[in-house]
Design an enzyme around this catalytic site. Sequence first.
Site, PDB file in Angstrom:
ATOM      1  N   ALA A  10     -15.354   7.006   6.543  1.00 24.92           N
ATOM      2  CA  ALA A  10     -15.891   5.833   5.862  1.00 24.92           C
ATOM      3  C   ALA A  10     -16.885   6.219   4.775  1.00 24.92           C
ATOM      4  O   ALA A  10     -16.846   5.671   3.671  1.00 24.92           O
ATOM      5  CB  ALA A  10     -16.550   4.895   6.874  1.00 24.92           C
ATOM      6  N   HIS A 134     -43.531  19.924  12.612  1.00 20.32           N
ATOM      7  CA  HIS A 134     -43.530  20.370  14.006  1.00 20.32           C
ATOM      8  C   HIS A 134     -44.249  19.328  14.863  1.00 20.32           C
ATOM      9  O   HIS A 134     -45.278  18.825  14.455  1.00 20.32           O
ATOM     10  CB  HIS A 134     -44.253  21.719  14.119  1.00 20.32           C
ATOM     11  CG  HIS A 134     -44.411  22.183  15.529  1.00 20.32           C
ATOM     12  ND1 HIS A 134     -43.365  22.711  16.245  1.00 20.32           N
ATOM     13  CD2 HIS A 134     -45.492  22.172  16.352  1.00 20.32           C
ATOM     14  CE1 HIS A 134     -43.799  23.019  17.461  1.00 20.32           C
ATOM     15  NE2 HIS A 134     -45.072  22.706  17.558  1.00 20.32           N
TER      16      HIS A 134
END
Length: 155
Positions: A10, A134
């Site tokens: 798609a 992080h």
Amino acid sequence: GDVTGEPMLAHRAMAQGEMVAEIAAGLFRAWDKRCIPAICFTHPEIVSAGLSPEDAKRAGLDAKIGQFPFAANGRARAMDATEGLVKVIADAKTDRLLGLHILGPRASDLIAEAALAIEFAATAEDIARAVHAHPTLPEAIKEAALAVDRRAIHI
């Protein structure tokens, strides 16, 4: 797949539709995509962008590969979703990113970084040097890019 051998996706069809609309409006456009991400919405998710190691070999390219397991990623561990890994495939001569494949948590979201990197001809080193927040799942992509040259930090 379609007549070109590409899978019917798609998001690929939408991008091609945008291109056709722009051409119909008189703008110059060409289909020059280096990769179209493919996604399997399984558990864990499986995604790929670009070439596999086998595709690279068939194309006559010498590839180097880096892998990083989600079991070594702090965010995946906190989510209790440590199954899988990230695999980075880079050209051995140029370090240019050829492909990136992920089996693991939120892989369908993570593949966008790989598609962008491949489209803009990034190298494994480009990904390795980019700061990744992080603790996050995308750190596994950075670590796999570091692993291409045997420099992964957290394994």
